[in-house]
Design a protein around this motif. Sequence first.
Motif, PDB file in Angstrom:
ATOM      1  N   MET A   1      12.438   8.556  60.355  1.00 33.71           N
ATOM      2  CA  MET A   1      10.996   8.385  60.450  1.00 33.71           C
ATOM      3  C   MET A   1      10.671   6.990  60.963  1.00 33.71           C
ATOM      4  SD  MET A   1       8.617  10.442  58.590  1.00 33.71           S
ATOM      5  CE  MET A   1       8.777  12.074  59.161  1.00 33.71           C
ATOM      6  N   TRP A   2       9.565   6.903  61.644  1.00 38.73           N
ATOM      7  CA  TRP A   2       9.091   5.621  62.160  1.00 38.73           C
ATOM      8  C   TRP A   2       7.936   5.127  61.315  1.00 38.73           C
ATOM      9  CZ3 TRP A   2      11.940   3.516  65.902  1.00 38.73           C
ATOM     10  CH2 TRP A   2      12.721   4.349  66.671  1.00 38.73           C
ATOM     11  N   ILE A   3       7.922   3.827  61.090  1.00 38.09           N
ATOM     12  CA  ILE A   3       6.786   3.199  60.405  1.00 38.09           C
ATOM     13  C   ILE A   3       6.036   2.380  61.445  1.00 38.09           C
ATOM     14  CG2 ILE A   3       6.071   1.555  58.657  1.00 38.09           C
ATOM     15  CD1 ILE A   3       8.582   2.321  57.084  1.00 38.09           C
ATOM     16  N   TYR A   4       4.774   2.721  61.658  1.00 39.63           N
ATOM     17  CA  TYR A   4       3.977   2.061  62.687  1.00 39.63           C
ATOM     18  C   TYR A   4       2.967   1.134  62.037  1.00 39.63           C
ATOM     19  CZ  TYR A   4       0.751   1.368  66.527  1.00 39.63           C
ATOM     20  OH  TYR A   4      -0.063   0.804  67.473  1.00 39.63           O
TER      21      TYR A   4
END
Length: 45
Positions: A1-4
């Motif tokens: 998952m990416w944290i933006y």
Amino acid sequence: MWIYEKKLEFPICIKTPNAKTAKYIISQLGGPDGELSASLRYMNQ
């Protein structure tokens, strides 16, 4: 998952909006002679 995280490279503080400057910036980015139009023309060729 990416944290933006939506944050600028250099923090800015706008005290009062300036419509004249905003109009100039918008025309450079999205106008008929702007960056987006130029890149789309290059890609089309």
